[in-house]
Each structure stands twice: as C-alpha cells, then as structure tokens.
Design a protein around this motif. Structure first.
Motif, PDB file in Angstrom:
ATOM      1  N   PRO A  85       0.821  -1.217   0.000  1.00  0.00           N
ATOM      2  CA  PRO A  85       0.000   0.000   0.000  1.00  0.00           C
ATOM      3  C   PRO A  85       0.858   1.272   0.000  1.00  0.00           C
ATOM      4  O   PRO A  85       1.935   1.299   0.601  1.00  0.00           O
ATOM      5  N   LEU A  87       1.015   5.120   1.152  1.00  0.00           N
ATOM      6  CA  LEU A  87       0.422   6.120   2.045  1.00  0.00           C
ATOM      7  C   LEU A  87       1.081   7.471   1.801  1.00  0.00           C
ATOM      8  O   LEU A  87       2.247   7.537   1.399  1.00  0.00           O
ATOM      9  N   VAL A 205      -3.487   0.160   7.596  1.00  0.00           N
ATOM     10  CA  VAL A 205      -2.766   0.264   6.326  1.00  0.00           C
ATOM     11  C   VAL A 205      -1.321   0.569   6.667  1.00  0.00           C
ATOM     12  O   VAL A 205      -1.033   1.548   7.373  1.00  0.00           O
ATOM     13  N   SER A 206      -0.388  -0.265   6.221  1.00  0.00           N
ATOM     14  CA  SER A 206       1.022  -0.035   6.537  1.00  0.00           C
ATOM     15  C   SER A 206       1.830   0.095   5.248  1.00  0.00           C
ATOM     16  O   SER A 206       1.586  -0.613   4.276  1.00  0.00           O
ATOM     17  N   ASP A 207       2.779   1.023   5.276  1.00  0.00           N
ATOM     18  CA  ASP A 207       3.566   1.367   4.090  1.00  0.00           C
ATOM     19  C   ASP A 207       5.045   1.210   4.417  1.00  0.00           C
ATOM     20  O   ASP A 207       5.627   2.013   5.156  1.00  0.00           O
ATOM     21  N   ARG A 217      -1.159  -5.931   2.174  1.00  0.00           N
ATOM     22  CA  ARG A 217      -2.541  -5.504   1.953  1.00  0.00           C
ATOM     23  C   ARG A 217      -3.095  -4.947   3.259  1.00  0.00           C
ATOM     24  O   ARG A 217      -2.627  -5.336   4.341  1.00  0.00           O
ATOM     25  N   PRO A 218      -4.081  -4.067   3.202  1.00  0.00           N
ATOM     26  CA  PRO A 218      -4.698  -3.580   4.441  1.00  0.00           C
ATOM     27  C   PRO A 218      -5.240  -4.746   5.275  1.00  0.00           C
ATOM     28  O   PRO A 218      -5.704  -5.747   4.731  1.00  0.00           O
ATOM     29  N   TYR A 278      -2.811   4.210  10.204  1.00  0.00           N
ATOM     30  CA  TYR A 278      -2.011   4.440   9.004  1.00  0.00           C
ATOM     31  C   TYR A 278      -0.547   4.487   9.419  1.00  0.00           C
ATOM     32  O   TYR A 278      -0.091   5.474   9.998  1.00  0.00           O
TER      33      TYR A 278
END
Length: 298
Positions: A85, A87, A205-207, A217-218, A278
């Motif tokens: 993902p 962010l 959600v991790s970036d 994925r979330p 996030y």
C-alpha cells in the motif's frame, strides 16, 4: 549590489510559499514532490511580467496547480510499481493545525487516501474548491477546462469523496484520549486494552515501500490487527516507545525502536474508538517528522 529582499517577485513568492506548499502537498501526498513543484513554480514566476498579473496569489496557485498536475501523472507510474500500500508522506504539524478543523480534515491521512482514488484533474478541482475555496473561473484557468466543466467535475468529485470520507469529525480531545489509550496498550503489549480502544471494523494500512517490513494488503478487524501488531512487537527484544505527536493535523504516534525512528502511525477516530491506523515505515517518507511544517489554506 541589489537587495533581494525588496524584489517584488521574491516578496510575493515568500508571502504565499506556505499556501503553495499546502496546495501541492494536498494534490500529491508527497512533501518531496511538493518541494520540487515549488521550485518549478518559482522558475516560472520569476519569468512572469508582474505588470500583467492582477492577483498574485491566484496566479501563483494557478502555476502550482499546473505543475502539480504534471507531477501527478508521472507519480502514477511510480505508484503502480510501489511495493504494498502507498500512504501519503506524513508531515509533523503544529498543534494549532489540529485546532483548525477545516485544515486538519483536508490534511488527514484518511481524506488524503480518499483523494488517491480521484483522477488528477478531479483531485485538483476538489482540492482547490473544497480546501482552498478557489472560484470556478480561477480553477478553470488552472486546469484548462471551462467553468461549466469544472462545476460538473467538482460535483462528481465531491459526491465520490463524501461516500468514502469518515462519517463525522470528532473533538480533538476525544481523539487524543483514544490515542493515549492505544499508546499505553501498545507499549505494555496488552491485547485486551488494544481491543477495547479499537473499533471491531478497524483497518490498518502499513507502508514499508519494499524497504521495511509491512503488510502487503490492508488488515481489517480488531483481533487480526492486535495479533499482527503484538506478534511483530513481541518477537523483538528491542525497546519500543510510542511518542504522541501531531501528524497531518491529527493525532499520531512516533514509534521508536531502541531510540531510532521506526515509523509514524496516524489514527482515525469515530465514536471514541479507533477505526483507522495508518503506519508509514518507509524511511524515504520519514524525513519530515522531526520538525514542524507550516501549512495554511489561506
């Protein structure tokens, strides 16, 4: 030797710089790209005949918007190749930004993620109209559309965003209280305390950008998120601290491992419980969490 501080072009640019950065950042979600856009805006501005400019603010916003649109199209290719993902780049913001409800909402991670689902022109129109209250004629000049077309795009974009944005704004005090409960539970590794502060349908959600470990994925659901977070933290013997801060105008934690910044975690709160997490771990996106970034809508 001339005194550059009295140069009208420089004075006008400096006076509006924070506004222009905020416009570019809200359109791009990247402070690094926003800075590049400001550099391009400056290069075009100094070549402009100021005698022909009626409204310096509007003209500068127009240049910034055009440069941001160009940048958005090139960023699209970068994001398609991004690992996991994507962010927005978190910005450390002054506490007074959190008190400005309009600014805080327009900068929030939750809304910035929704803006990612808009096309470049839709995003530009929405940001200029909703966040900065720019008139339709001026937006039309910035995006190269007719005012009538801009009104239609604005209506469509607003409908799209309203269907996806958080349902209600919560008082800053309530959000801070939820953050503090979450921080204590995280630092002590208490699963029940985490479940108490997380809404059942919470999304993480991790970036990591392919550089740091992150979920590809979330993750949805409080129990899954607690297992994921405590599993990762429980396996390390490092000292983990979570420092309350303000990121993008909202409550957040600066996570440190053995004193080194590991990531910034922004939260979204609804009905006194956390509904969105996030977590940005990509080191390239953590260069602006140690000093406050001045932002403004005016």
């Amino acid at each position: 030797m001339s005194d550059h501080t009295t140069d009208p072009a420089t004075e006008a640019f400096v006076a509006h710089r924070n506004l222009l950065f905020t416009v570019a950042y809200e359109m791009l979600g990247s402070a690094a790209d926003a800075e590049d856009v400001l550099q391009e805006t400056w290069l075009r501005w100094v070549r402009t005949d100021l005698d022909q400019v009626r409204d310096e603010r509007a003209y500068l916003v127009r240049i910034t918007t055009r440069q941001s649109l160009n940048r958005l199209r090139t960023m699209k290719r970068r994001k398609e190749a991004y690992v996991g993902p994507w962010l927005p780049e978190p910005l450390l913001t002054a506490p007074d930004v959190a008190e400005d409800v309009e600014l805080a909402e327009s900068m929030s991670m939750a809304l910035m993620l929704v803006l990612e689902t808009l096309g470049p022109t839709e995003r530009a129109v929405f940001v200029l109209r909703e966040a900065f209250d720019v008139g339709y004629d001026e937006i039309a000049a910035a995006v190269g559309k007719s005012p009538a077309a801009v009104r239609q795009i604005a209506h469509r974009a607003r409908k799209h965003v309203d269907a996806r944005r958080p349902r209600e704004a919560v008082p800053a005090s309530q959000a801070r209280a939820a953050l503090e409960s979450f921080r204590r539970a995280l630092e002590t590794g208490n699963p029940q305390a985490l479940l108490d502060v997380l809404a059942p349908e919470v999304v993480l959600v991790s970036d990591g950008g392919g550089v740091k470990q992150a979920a590809l994925r979330p993750i949805t659901g409080a129990e899954k998120i607690v297992r994921y977070m405590l599993g990762g933290i429980g396996k390390t013997k490092a000292a983990i601290t979570a420092e309350p801060t303000v990121v993008n105008g909202g409550p957040a934690l600066l996570i440190r491992v053995d004193g080194e910044i590991d990531g910034a975690m922004a939260i979204r709160v609804e009905n006194a419980r956390i509904t969105g997490l996030y977590y940005v771990r990509n080191p390239e996106k953590l260069t602006r969490v140690d000093s406050e970034i001045p932002l403004t809508l005016r």
